[in-house]
Write a protein that holds these residues in place. Structure first.
Motif, mmCIF file in Angstrom:
data_model
loop_
_atom_site.group_PDB
_atom_site.id
_atom_site.type_symbol
_atom_site.label_atom_id
_atom_site.label_comp_id
_atom_site.label_asym_id
_atom_site.label_seq_id
_atom_site.Cartn_x
_atom_site.Cartn_y
_atom_site.Cartn_z
ATOM 1 N N MET A 229 22.049 15.367 1.342
ATOM 2 C CA MET A 229 21.346 13.930 1.932
ATOM 3 C C MET A 229 20.011 14.586 2.632
ATOM 4 S SD MET A 229 20.865 10.833 2.471
ATOM 5 C CE MET A 229 20.246 9.504 3.836
ATOM 6 N N LYS A 230 19.018 14.196 2.359
ATOM 7 C CA LYS A 230 17.511 14.542 3.034
ATOM 8 C C LYS A 230 16.805 13.544 4.603
ATOM 9 C CE LYS A 230 15.178 16.980 -0.064
ATOM 10 N NZ LYS A 230 14.610 16.620 -2.166
ATOM 11 N N TYR A 231 16.192 13.843 4.982
ATOM 12 C CA TYR A 231 15.405 13.117 6.277
ATOM 13 C C TYR A 231 14.584 13.807 6.259
ATOM 14 C CZ TYR A 231 20.744 13.017 6.928
ATOM 15 O OH TYR A 231 21.973 12.907 6.467
ATOM 16 N N PRO A 232 13.290 12.760 6.845
ATOM 17 C CA PRO A 232 13.917 10.896 7.456
ATOM 18 C C PRO A 232 14.075 9.882 6.712
ATOM 19 C CG PRO A 232 11.229 11.739 7.473
ATOM 20 C CD PRO A 232 12.084 12.740 7.230
ATOM 21 N N ALA A 233 15.145 9.572 6.822
ATOM 22 C CA ALA A 233 15.478 8.933 5.836
ATOM 23 C C ALA A 233 15.781 7.102 6.046
ATOM 24 C CB ALA A 233 16.760 8.974 5.316
ATOM 25 N N LEU A 234 15.569 5.872 4.972
ATOM 26 C CA LEU A 234 16.248 4.628 5.721
ATOM 27 C C LEU A 234 16.998 4.632 4.496
ATOM 28 C CD1 LEU A 234 15.008 1.646 7.427
ATOM 29 C CD2 LEU A 234 14.207 1.458 5.358
ATOM 30 N N ILE A 235 18.196 4.454 4.859
ATOM 31 C CA ILE A 235 19.759 3.959 5.043
ATOM 32 C C ILE A 235 20.166 2.747 4.610
ATOM 33 C CG2 ILE A 235 22.471 4.756 4.362
ATOM 34 C CD1 ILE A 235 21.105 7.091 6.686
ATOM 35 N N ILE A 236 20.141 2.042 3.112
ATOM 36 C CA ILE A 236 20.535 0.405 3.030
ATOM 37 C C ILE A 236 21.285 0.626 2.525
ATOM 38 C CG2 ILE A 236 19.345 -1.783 2.163
ATOM 39 C CD1 ILE A 236 17.081 0.293 1.703
ATOM 40 N N ASP A 237 22.458 -1.114 3.458
ATOM 41 C CA ASP A 237 23.717 -1.253 2.658
ATOM 42 C C ASP A 237 23.696 -2.182 2.483
ATOM 43 O OD1 ASP A 237 26.279 -1.305 2.587
ATOM 44 O OD2 ASP A 237 27.453 -1.202 4.417
ATOM 45 N N LYS A 238 23.305 -2.160 1.040
ATOM 46 C CA LYS A 238 23.705 -3.873 -0.294
ATOM 47 C C LYS A 238 24.708 -4.509 0.489
ATOM 48 C CE LYS A 238 24.605 -1.074 -4.508
ATOM 49 N NZ LYS A 238 24.822 -0.799 -4.902
ATOM 50 N N LYS A 239 25.759 -4.042 0.695
ATOM 51 C CA LYS A 239 26.921 -5.000 0.760
ATOM 52 C C LYS A 239 27.069 -6.087 1.539
ATOM 53 C CE LYS A 239 29.807 -3.967 -2.639
ATOM 54 N NZ LYS A 239 29.474 -5.617 -3.442
ATOM 55 N N LYS A 240 26.168 -5.053 2.883
ATOM 56 C CA LYS A 240 26.026 -6.125 3.756
ATOM 57 C C LYS A 240 25.118 -7.043 3.878
ATOM 58 C CE LYS A 240 27.340 -2.520 7.716
ATOM 59 N NZ LYS A 240 27.098 -1.627 8.428
ATOM 60 N N ILE A 241 23.741 -6.513 2.765
ATOM 61 C CA ILE A 241 21.908 -7.389 2.964
ATOM 62 C C ILE A 241 23.418 -9.007 1.872
ATOM 63 C CG2 ILE A 241 20.445 -8.177 1.635
ATOM 64 C CD1 ILE A 241 20.215 -6.072 4.099
ATOM 65 N N GLU A 242 24.435 -7.590 1.196
ATOM 66 C CA GLU A 242 24.827 -9.480 0.453
ATOM 67 C C GLU A 242 25.567 -10.567 1.399
ATOM 68 O OE1 GLU A 242 27.524 -8.195 -3.004
ATOM 69 O OE2 GLU A 242 28.223 -10.151 -2.881
ATOM 70 N N HIS A 243 26.348 -9.873 1.769
ATOM 71 C CA HIS A 243 27.377 -11.136 3.199
ATOM 72 C C HIS A 243 26.426 -10.861 4.307
ATOM 73 C CE1 HIS A 243 29.525 -11.927 6.884
ATOM 74 N NE2 HIS A 243 29.029 -11.805 7.084
ATOM 75 N N ASN A 244 24.557 -10.754 4.967
ATOM 76 C CA ASN A 244 24.147 -11.565 5.221
ATOM 77 C C ASN A 244 23.182 -12.946 4.831
ATOM 78 O OD1 ASN A 244 24.714 -9.372 7.421
ATOM 79 N ND2 ASN A 244 22.446 -9.336 7.773
ATOM 80 N N THR A 245 22.841 -12.568 3.535
ATOM 81 C CA THR A 245 22.519 -13.772 2.653
ATOM 82 C C THR A 245 23.868 -14.605 2.577
ATOM 83 O OG1 THR A 245 21.306 -12.102 1.573
ATOM 84 C CG2 THR A 245 21.356 -14.229 0.518
ATOM 85 N N SER A 246 25.420 -14.116 1.683
ATOM 86 C CA SER A 246 25.860 -15.519 2.000
ATOM 87 C C SER A 246 26.488 -16.036 2.777
ATOM 88 C CB SER A 246 27.016 -14.883 0.980
ATOM 89 O OG SER A 246 28.614 -15.502 1.300
ATOM 90 N N LEU A 247 26.289 -15.611 4.108
ATOM 91 C CA LEU A 247 26.407 -16.465 4.867
ATOM 92 C C LEU A 247 25.932 -17.806 5.352
ATOM 93 C CD1 LEU A 247 28.177 -15.030 8.700
ATOM 94 C CD2 LEU A 247 26.236 -16.989 8.261
ATOM 95 N N LEU A 248 24.481 -16.868 4.911
ATOM 96 C CA LEU A 248 23.320 -17.623 5.781
ATOM 97 C C LEU A 248 23.258 -19.085 4.394
ATOM 98 C CD1 LEU A 248 20.582 -15.517 7.327
ATOM 99 C CD2 LEU A 248 22.245 -16.912 8.724
ATOM 100 N N ALA A 249 23.047 -17.978 3.462
ATOM 101 C CA ALA A 249 23.203 -19.935 2.227
ATOM 102 C C ALA A 249 24.623 -20.551 1.686
ATOM 103 C CB ALA A 249 23.313 -18.767 1.076
ATOM 104 N N ASP A 250 25.619 -20.145 2.735
ATOM 105 C CA ASP A 250 27.136 -21.250 2.550
ATOM 106 C C ASP A 250 26.275 -21.923 4.083
ATOM 107 O OD1 ASP A 250 27.702 -20.457 0.442
ATOM 108 O OD2 ASP A 250 29.695 -19.253 1.735
ATOM 109 N N LYS A 251 25.563 -21.448 5.122
ATOM 110 C CA LYS A 251 25.295 -22.697 5.898
ATOM 111 C C LYS A 251 24.394 -23.753 5.165
ATOM 112 C CE LYS A 251 26.443 -20.020 9.963
ATOM 113 N NZ LYS A 251 27.827 -20.522 11.005
ATOM 114 N N CYS A 252 24.039 -22.689 4.602
ATOM 115 C CA CYS A 252 22.179 -24.125 4.316
ATOM 116 C C CYS A 252 22.411 -24.847 3.543
ATOM 117 C CB CYS A 252 21.546 -23.260 4.110
ATOM 118 S SG CYS A 252 20.554 -21.901 5.421
ATOM 119 N N ARG A 253 23.802 -24.166 2.522
ATOM 120 C CA ARG A 253 24.408 -25.078 1.555
ATOM 121 C C ARG A 253 24.769 -26.531 1.723
ATOM 122 N NH1 ARG A 253 26.707 -22.202 -1.269
ATOM 123 N NH2 ARG A 253 25.348 -20.952 -2.026
#
Ligand SMILES: *Cc1c(COP(=O)(O)O)cnc(C)c1O
Length: 353
Positions: A1-25
């Motif tokens: 791993m090299k730094y400086p790094a921006l680490i992106i957790d795509k499962k968390k993005i999927e979770h956030n989208t899913s929670l908000l999309a469900d509420k909106c739906r």
């Protein structure tokens, strides 16, 4: 791993989208997920689709080009440049518009390409960024009705961006009222009523979103788990889908008050210091050329950012019980502005996990 790094957790993005999309739906609202803050990295955008976004939205044509292969419709958020009408028709299924000359150019481009381009006509309900001022909206729509190659898919608005105006039953109620008047006056159906960005979400949570609003364009709420009318955390979402990781390159006890005559710092400002005696100070390997230093927040609360130059970030470690050492990695949360700058920076490695 090299730094400086921006680490992106795509499962968390999927979770956030899913929670908000469900509420909106549940409130009859579809989510167009906004990818601009992470520069439309396709893998991260795909996580938004996996979480239930029915559309991807971005401000830039270059980002939409990056997203081309992903299997949902694409929306251009920023009012198009007239000079790039051809690319708009090629790269997106729907664009947000407020200028008749540009819509005419889109019409000509669509006719040339044997296509129909969808538009959402934006109305300004008081925030004073984009859109036809609401009092002129109905007449404006009259100029667009009947333009070949153009389909008026919807009417939309954007709030809390320039003027800080909060969406409420009053202004969004006005939007719905205008939609109904437009439908009656021109005998058309408005499919999409686009009720704003992450600042409109609180109305969904309170069950106060006016009926007929059936689309929200969500960026920050998905990326950072924050609603943006009041800046509150959204329960059940992750705040830490994005992590900035920086390496400690120097860690020494030093006085907190400079020795010598004080002139200007590297950016021409006259600095002020408080003498707190000898403190443990660390230097992290990133600076203003890499990052927006006011948009990053150490996760370990004992660490205090005390300054930064082009390429050095200075932090106070004196209050830490954990014994940091040279070579350790320090993690940061990001504000919206901090994330925007880190994503855009060529000097920050992007790591998707
Ligand atoms: C950026 C943008 C959004 C997303 O805003 P968030 O506050 O990140 O949800 C929505 N609509 C338009 C027109 C935008 O430019």
């Amino acid at each position: 791993m090299k730094y400086p790094a921006l680490i992106i957790d795509k499962k968390k993005i999927e979770h956030n989208t899913s929670l908000l999309a469900d509420k909106c739906r549940k409130n009859g609202i579809n989510v167009a997920a906004v990818s601009k803050v992470f520069c439309a990295i396709p893998e991260v955008a795909q996580a938004m689709i996996d979480g239930g976004a029915y559309m991807l939205a971005d401000s830039r044509l270059s980002h939409l080009r990056t997203l081309k292969e992903l299997g949902v419709p694409k929306m251009l958020l920023r009012i198009p440049m007239k000079s790039r009408a051809d690319e708009v028709v090629d790269l997106c299924d729907v664009s947000l518009n407020s200028e008749i000359d540009t819509i005419s150019a889109l019409s000509e481009a669509a006719i040339r390409k044997n296509k129909v381009h969808n538009i959402i006509i934006m109305t300004d309900l008081g925030d004073l960024r984009e859109g036809v001022w609401y009092e002129y909206l109905i007449d404006f729509v009259g100029q667009v009705v009947g333009l070949k190659g153009i389909h008026i898919q919807g009417i939309g608005t954007n709030l809390t961006c320039y003027g800080g105006v909060i969406p409420d039953a009053n202004n969004l109620g006005k939007l719905v009222e205008l939609v109904e008047q437009i439908e009656k006056r021109y005998n058309i159906t408005i499919e999409t009523v686009s009720g704003g960005n992450s600042s409109s979400l609180y109305l969904v949570f309170k069950n106060e979103m006016p009926k007929r609003i059936n689309q929200l364009r969500l960026g920050e709420s998905i990326a950072l788990g924050l609603e943006t009318a009041f800046g509150e955390r959204i329960e059940g979402t992750y705040r830490d889908a994005f992590t900035l990781a920086l390496e400690i390159i120097e860690l020494k006890e030093k006085p907190s008050y400079p020795h010598g005559q004080i002139g200007m710092d590297a950016f021409g400002q006259k600095p002020v210091f408080e003498d707190k005696g000898i403190r443990l100070r660390g230097i992290l390997a990133a600076g203003r050329q890499d990052l927006n230093l006011s948009g990053i927040i150490p996760r370990d609360k004992c660490i205090k950012i005390i300054g930064g130059s082009s390429d050095h970030l200075l932090a106070d470690f004196a209050d830490c019980s954990h014994k940091y050492k040279v070579g350790d990695i320090v993690e940061f949360d990001l504000t919206y502005g901090g994330l925007l700058a880190a994503s855009t920076s060529d000097y920050i490695l992007k790591v998707i996990v």
